[in-house]
Design an enzyme around this catalytic site. Structure first.
Site, PDB file in Angstrom:
ATOM      1  N   GLN A 140      51.000  74.433  13.360  1.00  0.00           N
ATOM      2  CA  GLN A 140      50.116  74.832  12.262  1.00  0.00           C
ATOM      3  C   GLN A 140      48.918  75.562  12.844  1.00  0.00           C
ATOM      4  O   GLN A 140      48.085  74.964  13.533  1.00  0.00           O
ATOM      5  CB  GLN A 140      49.672  73.573  11.514  1.00  0.00           C
ATOM      6  CG  GLN A 140      48.783  73.810  10.322  1.00  0.00           C
ATOM      7  CD  GLN A 140      48.455  72.496   9.638  1.00  0.00           C
ATOM      8  OE1 GLN A 140      49.311  71.817   9.108  1.00  0.00           O
ATOM      9  NE2 GLN A 140      47.190  72.114   9.673  1.00  0.00           N
ATOM     10  N   SER A 143      43.057  75.858  12.062  1.00  0.00           N
ATOM     11  CA  SER A 143      41.677  75.682  12.518  1.00  0.00           C
ATOM     12  C   SER A 143      41.284  76.726  13.551  1.00  0.00           C
ATOM     13  O   SER A 143      42.113  77.183  14.353  1.00  0.00           O
ATOM     14  CB  SER A 143      41.482  74.291  13.122  1.00  0.00           C
ATOM     15  OG  SER A 143      41.654  73.295  12.150  1.00  0.00           O
ATOM     16  N   SER A 175      48.488  71.231  17.484  1.00  0.00           N
ATOM     17  CA  SER A 175      49.375  70.223  18.070  1.00  0.00           C
ATOM     18  C   SER A 175      50.748  70.829  18.362  1.00  0.00           C
ATOM     19  O   SER A 175      51.355  71.463  17.504  1.00  0.00           O
ATOM     20  CB  SER A 175      49.548  69.037  17.113  1.00  0.00           C
ATOM     21  OG  SER A 175      48.320  68.411  16.857  1.00  0.00           O
ATOM     22  N   GLU A 258      49.635  67.174   4.700  1.00  0.00           N
ATOM     23  CA  GLU A 258      49.174  66.582   5.951  1.00  0.00           C
ATOM     24  C   GLU A 258      48.440  65.273   5.703  1.00  0.00           C
ATOM     25  O   GLU A 258      48.638  64.289   6.424  1.00  0.00           O
ATOM     26  CB  GLU A 258      48.269  67.561   6.701  1.00  0.00           C
ATOM     27  CG  GLU A 258      47.785  67.026   8.042  1.00  0.00           C
ATOM     28  CD  GLU A 258      46.995  68.060   8.828  1.00  0.00           C
ATOM     29  OE1 GLU A 258      46.858  67.876  10.046  1.00  0.00           O
ATOM     30  OE2 GLU A 258      46.521  69.036   8.228  1.00  0.00           O
TER      31      GLU A 258
END
Length: 412
Positions: A140, A143, A175, A258
């Site tokens: 993902q 951020s 991650s 999430e």
């Protein structure tokens, strides 16, 4: 299409699980020290082996029709109710499920679900199915160094050149990026509208020219998070997810998935109440009235979290996108992790800071060092409280001073 009878279906699930998994052991039945790490701290080769174990189970689950249970059939899911999903989780808890990873959760429960909902028919067939089955792994790319809690302030840009989009920017706290085949990325495609409206989502091949992954060493020792740099990365328009400018809707839906995933008990993260109780017994502290009070408080909070997860799941209609209620389970999960570590630390005192050789003690440092990060992952505790206050409790929202085109905001 009518829903299968829940009791009959639950029995079928139990019969299938018995063919692919071994029954769960009692927490202290073997004397082994449980894995108390909130985030994995494994060498790359061991992480790859763990991923393969997880993928084998996810593929078996997909092939048996037990993946994406509440996703509508037309989107590639099973089209079942939230009660069926809760029943599956309850039955699964009685078996030794391969310990999952952040990357598996992101692939199956975030990216796979979002591509299934927002993707074209071709994207659902080629990518969503592969993500839900873990034939492909996805990270993902949301951020950024200057856009964490305020994700809509992201500055990664994508400009269209013919049939391609050219992407430049930086992502952080990703991650599993080093093992992923694709990344679900948010980029600004129109700076002349309000910041939420000018964002578009893309699937970016992680081996594309211009993509660089750099690991971030965590204080717990692991490198499960990464920085990702994108320099002139060309992505074909066929890998755009949703319409141009629909990225914020894709993002909020993915983040709600999430938070729901973070709040559930399907994947072990750190120590549990049972582990703390076993620790107290091994240290001979269960007769202390103050310790008993702390244990009771921890047990009650764990039970309340489980009940809240179940209530939120049962209140959701089958296939509905998760709403702000997901923030409740995420906030409770991060609070419980913090309190669990604090209780273990109080039981051990100074012994938690050094490996004395006592079984099940020093392992708690992995929990203590990882728990603070969980209060940030998936949206900080403060963001969850804002969402709960504004969207669940209907309290007045915070003053907004950024309802202007992104290009007019300071620094842009």
């Amino acid at each position: 299409m009518s829903q299968p009878d829940l009791d009959t279906w639950r029995t079928q699930v139990g019969q299938w699980l018995a063919t692919v998994l071994e029954p769960a052991r009692e927490p202290d039945s073997t004397g082994d020290t449980p894995d108390l790490a909130v985030f994995h701290n494994l060498p790359d080769e061991e992480e790859r082996l763990l991923l393969e174990r997880c993928r084998a189970y996810q593929r078996a689950r997909f092939d048996a029709g037990y993946q994406a249970l509440t996703l509508p059939r037309e989107n590639g899911g099973a089209g079942l109710s939230a009660a069926h999903a809760a029943a599956f989780a309850q039955k699964e808890a009685a078996y030794r499920v391969p310990p999952s990873t952040e990357l598996i959760s992101v692939t199956v429960r975030l990216v796979g679900m979002s591509v299934a909902l927002f993707g074209t028919a071709e994207q659902r067939d080629v990518y969503a199915r592969a993500f839900l089955r873990t034939d492909l792994l996805a990270c993902q790319l949301f951020s950024e160094p200057g856009a964490g809690s305020d994700l809509a302030a992201l500055r990664t840009r994508a400009r269209q050149e013919g049939e391609d989009w050219v992407i430049d920017g930086q992502k952080v706290w990703t991650s599993g990026a080093q093992f992923a085949h694709y990344g679900l990325l948010l980029a600004r495609t129109d700076p002349d509208v309000v910041k939420q409206a000018g964002i578009t989502a893309f699937l970016v091949p992680m081996d594309a020219p211009g993509v660089e992954v750099r690991p971030i060493r965590q204080m717990s020792g692991g490198t499960s998070f990464n920085e990702v740099f994108l320099s002139g990365v060309r992505v074909p328009d066929r890998l755009r997810i949703g319409r141009p400018g629909q990225g914020w809707e894709v993002a909020t839906t993915t983040l709600a998935f999430e938070r729901t995933a973070s709040g559930t008990g399907n994947r072990r993260k750190g120590g549990t109440f049972s582990d703390v109780l076993a620790l107290a017994r091994s240290l001979g502290r269960t007769g202390d009235p103050l310790v008993r009070q702390r244990l009771a408080d921890l047990y009650i909070r764990a039970a309340l979290r489980t009940a809240t997860v179940d209530r939120v799941a049962r209140a959701s209609a089958a296939g509905d996108r998760p709403g702000p209620e997901a923030s409740l389970t995420k906030l409770m999960a991060s609070d419980l992790l913090t309190r669990t570590g604090q209780t273990a630390a109080e039981l051990m005192g100074a012994r938690i800071s050094a490996d004395t050789g006592e079984p099940g003690t020093f392992a708690w440092t992995q929990h203590l060092l990882g728990a603070p990060g969980y209060r940030l992952a998936g949206g900080t505790d403060q963001i969850q409280r804002n969402l709960i206050g504004e969207r669940v409790l209907k309290l007045p929202g915070e003053p907004r001073v950024d309802r202007v085109p992104f290009s007019e905001l300071s620094g842009n």
